[in-house]
Design a protein around this motif. Sequence first.
Motif, PDB file in Angstrom:
ATOM      1  N   MET A  39       0.896  -1.109  -0.087  1.00 20.46           N
ATOM      2  CA  MET A  39      -0.047  -0.072  -0.042  1.00 20.46           C
ATOM      3  C   MET A  39       0.822   1.458  -0.008  1.00 20.46           C
ATOM      4  O   MET A  39       2.141   1.241   0.391  1.00 20.46           O
ATOM      5  CB  MET A  39      -0.925   0.177   1.248  1.00 20.46           C
ATOM      6  N   THR A  40       0.197   2.366  -0.538  1.00 20.49           N
ATOM      7  CA  THR A  40       0.959   3.610  -0.608  1.00 20.49           C
ATOM      8  C   THR A  40       0.813   4.211   0.666  1.00 20.49           C
ATOM      9  O   THR A  40      -0.392   4.718   1.063  1.00 20.49           O
ATOM     10  CB  THR A  40       0.579   4.519  -1.639  1.00 20.49           C
ATOM     11  N   THR A  41       2.008   5.082   1.304  1.00 14.99           N
ATOM     12  CA  THR A  41       1.885   5.790   2.417  1.00 14.99           C
ATOM     13  C   THR A  41       1.107   7.389   1.866  1.00 14.99           C
ATOM     14  O   THR A  41       1.537   7.633   0.752  1.00 14.99           O
ATOM     15  CB  THR A  41       3.090   6.093   3.234  1.00 14.99           C
ATOM     16  N   ARG A  42       0.724   8.029   2.827  1.00 13.93           N
ATOM     17  CA  ARG A  42       0.186   9.510   2.764  1.00 13.93           C
ATOM     18  C   ARG A  42       1.615  10.402   2.256  1.00 13.93           C
ATOM     19  O   ARG A  42       1.464  11.049   1.240  1.00 13.93           O
ATOM     20  CB  ARG A  42      -0.087  10.186   3.969  1.00 13.93           C
ATOM     21  N   ALA A  43       2.706  10.184   2.872  1.00 13.67           N
ATOM     22  CA  ALA A  43       3.989  10.723   2.315  1.00 13.67           C
ATOM     23  C   ALA A  43       4.532  10.524   0.876  1.00 13.67           C
ATOM     24  O   ALA A  43       4.557  11.460   0.108  1.00 13.67           O
ATOM     25  CB  ALA A  43       5.158  10.497   3.287  1.00 13.67           C
ATOM     26  N   GLU A  44       4.384   9.170   0.436  1.00 17.74           N
ATOM     27  CA  GLU A  44       4.574   8.572  -0.908  1.00 17.74           C
ATOM     28  C   GLU A  44       3.655   9.271  -1.902  1.00 17.74           C
ATOM     29  O   GLU A  44       4.050   9.679  -2.999  1.00 17.74           O
ATOM     30  CB  GLU A  44       4.678   7.255  -0.874  1.00 17.74           C
ATOM     31  N   PHE A  45       2.445   9.366  -1.540  1.00 24.13           N
ATOM     32  CA  PHE A  45       1.153   9.854  -2.487  1.00 24.13           C
ATOM     33  C   PHE A  45       1.491  11.281  -2.583  1.00 24.13           C
ATOM     34  O   PHE A  45       1.171  11.666  -3.632  1.00 24.13           O
ATOM     35  CB  PHE A  45      -0.036   9.563  -1.824  1.00 24.13           C
ATOM     36  N   ALA A  46       1.733  11.957  -1.364  1.00 19.32           N
ATOM     37  CA  ALA A  46       1.882  13.339  -1.554  1.00 19.32           C
ATOM     38  C   ALA A  46       3.229  13.675  -2.534  1.00 19.32           C
ATOM     39  O   ALA A  46       2.970  14.677  -3.385  1.00 19.32           O
ATOM     40  CB  ALA A  46       2.401  14.018  -0.276  1.00 19.32           C
ATOM     41  N   LYS A  47       4.241  12.770  -2.446  1.00 19.68           N
ATOM     42  CA  LYS A  47       5.406  13.147  -3.517  1.00 19.68           C
ATOM     43  C   LYS A  47       5.126  12.933  -4.719  1.00 19.68           C
ATOM     44  O   LYS A  47       5.340  13.908  -5.829  1.00 19.68           O
ATOM     45  CB  LYS A  47       6.701  12.262  -2.950  1.00 19.68           C
ATOM     46  N   MET A  48       4.208  11.626  -4.937  1.00 20.01           N
ATOM     47  CA  MET A  48       4.101  11.443  -6.563  1.00 20.01           C
ATOM     48  C   MET A  48       2.958  12.595  -7.197  1.00 20.01           C
ATOM     49  O   MET A  48       3.022  12.771  -8.226  1.00 20.01           O
ATOM     50  CB  MET A  48       3.346  10.011  -6.543  1.00 20.01           C
ATOM     51  N   LEU A  49       2.077  12.817  -6.350  1.00 17.08           N
ATOM     52  CA  LEU A  49       1.183  13.927  -6.502  1.00 17.08           C
ATOM     53  C   LEU A  49       1.495  15.095  -7.050  1.00 17.08           C
ATOM     54  O   LEU A  49       1.390  15.815  -8.020  1.00 17.08           O
ATOM     55  CB  LEU A  49       0.095  14.209  -5.635  1.00 17.08           C
ATOM     56  N   ILE A  50       2.674  15.762  -6.266  1.00 13.77           N
ATOM     57  CA  ILE A  50       3.483  17.076  -6.306  1.00 13.77           C
ATOM     58  C   ILE A  50       4.124  16.815  -7.638  1.00 13.77           C
ATOM     59  O   ILE A  50       4.330  18.070  -8.464  1.00 13.77           O
ATOM     60  CB  ILE A  50       4.285  17.430  -5.104  1.00 13.77           C
ATOM     61  N   PHE A  51       4.836  15.906  -8.023  1.00 15.89           N
ATOM     62  CA  PHE A  51       5.631  15.475  -9.117  1.00 15.89           C
ATOM     63  C   PHE A  51       4.624  15.458 -10.245  1.00 15.89           C
ATOM     64  O   PHE A  51       4.752  16.127 -11.475  1.00 15.89           O
ATOM     65  CB  PHE A  51       6.475  14.289  -9.089  1.00 15.89           C
ATOM     66  N   ALA A  52       3.619  14.932 -10.153  1.00 18.65           N
ATOM     67  CA  ALA A  52       2.611  14.893 -11.191  1.00 18.65           C
ATOM     68  C   ALA A  52       2.072  16.123 -11.698  1.00 18.65           C
ATOM     69  O   ALA A  52       1.732  16.109 -12.913  1.00 18.65           O
ATOM     70  CB  ALA A  52       1.590  13.676 -11.044  1.00 18.65           C
ATOM     71  N   VAL A  84       0.616  24.696  -2.516  1.00 18.77           N
ATOM     72  CA  VAL A  84      -0.162  24.772  -3.592  1.00 18.77           C
ATOM     73  C   VAL A  84      -1.822  24.455  -3.298  1.00 18.77           C
ATOM     74  O   VAL A  84      -2.626  24.200  -3.929  1.00 18.77           O
ATOM     75  CB  VAL A  84       0.383  23.818  -4.717  1.00 18.77           C
ATOM     76  N   GLY A  85      -2.017  24.033  -2.158  1.00 17.84           N
ATOM     77  CA  GLY A  85      -3.410  23.702  -1.545  1.00 17.84           C
ATOM     78  C   GLY A  85      -3.950  22.171  -1.878  1.00 17.84           C
ATOM     79  O   GLY A  85      -4.915  22.126  -1.678  1.00 17.84           O
ATOM     80  N   VAL A  86      -2.991  21.309  -2.070  1.00 20.75           N
ATOM     81  CA  VAL A  86      -3.399  19.971  -2.220  1.00 20.75           C
ATOM     82  C   VAL A  86      -3.883  19.475  -0.970  1.00 20.75           C
ATOM     83  O   VAL A  86      -4.852  18.567  -0.787  1.00 20.75           O
ATOM     84  CB  VAL A  86      -2.491  19.308  -3.063  1.00 20.75           C
ATOM     85  N   ILE A  87      -2.857  19.722   0.106  1.00 23.48           N
ATOM     86  CA  ILE A  87      -3.171  19.074   1.572  1.00 23.48           C
ATOM     87  C   ILE A  87      -3.565  20.179   2.235  1.00 23.48           C
ATOM     88  O   ILE A  87      -3.027  21.283   2.445  1.00 23.48           O
ATOM     89  CB  ILE A  87      -1.852  18.564   1.964  1.00 23.48           C
ATOM     90  N   GLY A  88      -4.908  19.952   3.372  1.00 20.46           N
ATOM     91  CA  GLY A  88      -5.143  20.766   4.110  1.00 20.46           C
ATOM     92  C   GLY A  88      -4.186  20.808   5.340  1.00 20.46           C
ATOM     93  O   GLY A  88      -3.718  19.690   5.541  1.00 20.46           O
ATOM     94  N   GLU A 106     -10.405   7.753  -0.197  1.00 20.14           N
ATOM     95  CA  GLU A 106     -11.243   9.022   0.124  1.00 20.14           C
ATOM     96  C   GLU A 106     -10.162  10.229   0.070  1.00 20.14           C
ATOM     97  O   GLU A 106     -10.331  11.303  -0.638  1.00 20.14           O
ATOM     98  CB  GLU A 106     -11.913   9.320   1.430  1.00 20.14           C
ATOM     99  N   THR A 107      -9.178   9.987   0.708  1.00 22.77           N
ATOM    100  CA  THR A 107      -8.006  11.259   1.006  1.00 22.77           C
ATOM    101  C   THR A 107      -7.313  11.136  -0.383  1.00 22.77           C
ATOM    102  O   THR A 107      -6.852  12.343  -0.849  1.00 22.77           O
ATOM    103  CB  THR A 107      -6.886  10.810   2.035  1.00 22.77           C
ATOM    104  N   ALA A 108      -7.230  10.230  -1.203  1.00 22.90           N
ATOM    105  CA  ALA A 108      -6.438  10.271  -2.259  1.00 22.90           C
ATOM    106  C   ALA A 108      -7.354  11.058  -3.364  1.00 22.90           C
ATOM    107  O   ALA A 108      -6.673  11.792  -4.136  1.00 22.90           O
ATOM    108  CB  ALA A 108      -6.002   8.818  -3.039  1.00 22.90           C
ATOM    109  N   ALA A 109      -8.660  10.718  -3.579  1.00 20.38           N
ATOM    110  CA  ALA A 109      -9.534  11.304  -4.176  1.00 20.38           C
ATOM    111  C   ALA A 109      -9.602  12.872  -4.079  1.00 20.38           C
ATOM    112  O   ALA A 109      -9.498  13.823  -4.996  1.00 20.38           O
ATOM    113  CB  ALA A 109     -10.921  10.554  -4.137  1.00 20.38           C
ATOM    114  N   LEU A 110      -9.638  13.224  -2.685  1.00 24.21           N
ATOM    115  CA  LEU A 110      -9.647  14.607  -2.126  1.00 24.21           C
ATOM    116  C   LEU A 110      -8.382  15.442  -2.963  1.00 24.21           C
ATOM    117  O   LEU A 110      -8.573  16.426  -3.541  1.00 24.21           O
ATOM    118  CB  LEU A 110      -9.691  14.677  -0.774  1.00 24.21           C
ATOM    119  N   TRP A 111      -7.140  14.904  -2.529  1.00 19.13           N
ATOM    120  CA  TRP A 111      -5.952  15.388  -3.138  1.00 19.13           C
ATOM    121  C   TRP A 111      -5.875  15.660  -4.547  1.00 19.13           C
ATOM    122  O   TRP A 111      -5.415  16.581  -5.252  1.00 19.13           O
ATOM    123  CB  TRP A 111      -4.830  14.652  -2.634  1.00 19.13           C
TER     124      TRP A 111
END
Length: 146
Positions: A39-52, A84-88, A106-111
């Motif tokens: 599974m993906t952690t919140r930190a890993e997902f934040a990094k991938m999303l910022i790069f994306a 950039v407002g992706v994470i509250g 849910e959190t992935a969809a929100l971000w």
Amino acid sequence: MNLFHDVPESHAQYDPITELEELGYVIGVGDDYFKPDDMTTRAEFAKMLIFAVGKDEKAEYKKIFVDVPQEHWASEYIMQAVEVGVIGTDELGNNEFRPDDYIDRETAALWISRAMGVSLEADISAADAEEITYKAEAATALDLGL
């Protein structure tokens, strides 16, 4: 030649994993392993999303979350996602981010919705809709096929 020992060319996600690695969004877990079934952690997902979304420049560290010290490997990506407002800043309460917890759907969809700047007008019909806090964002992500 495979980039990761545990992602052979026959793996269902070989192409996207390879592309993400070539773009620098993912690096695996060391010793040429990716662990595609983890599974993906919140930190890993934040990094991938910022790069994306192309916002991968370094962000100045600010003590926003009590559980994200400056030394955390993903602190700069998390700070950038906040900027950039992706994470509250207080989505979980108590000024926690929980970087090593697994990210939930849910959190992935929100971000993703925030990162894409999509309209948040949709009805949600997921089986667990009553458990979803950010219904508009989750519905939008589901409508987009995310």
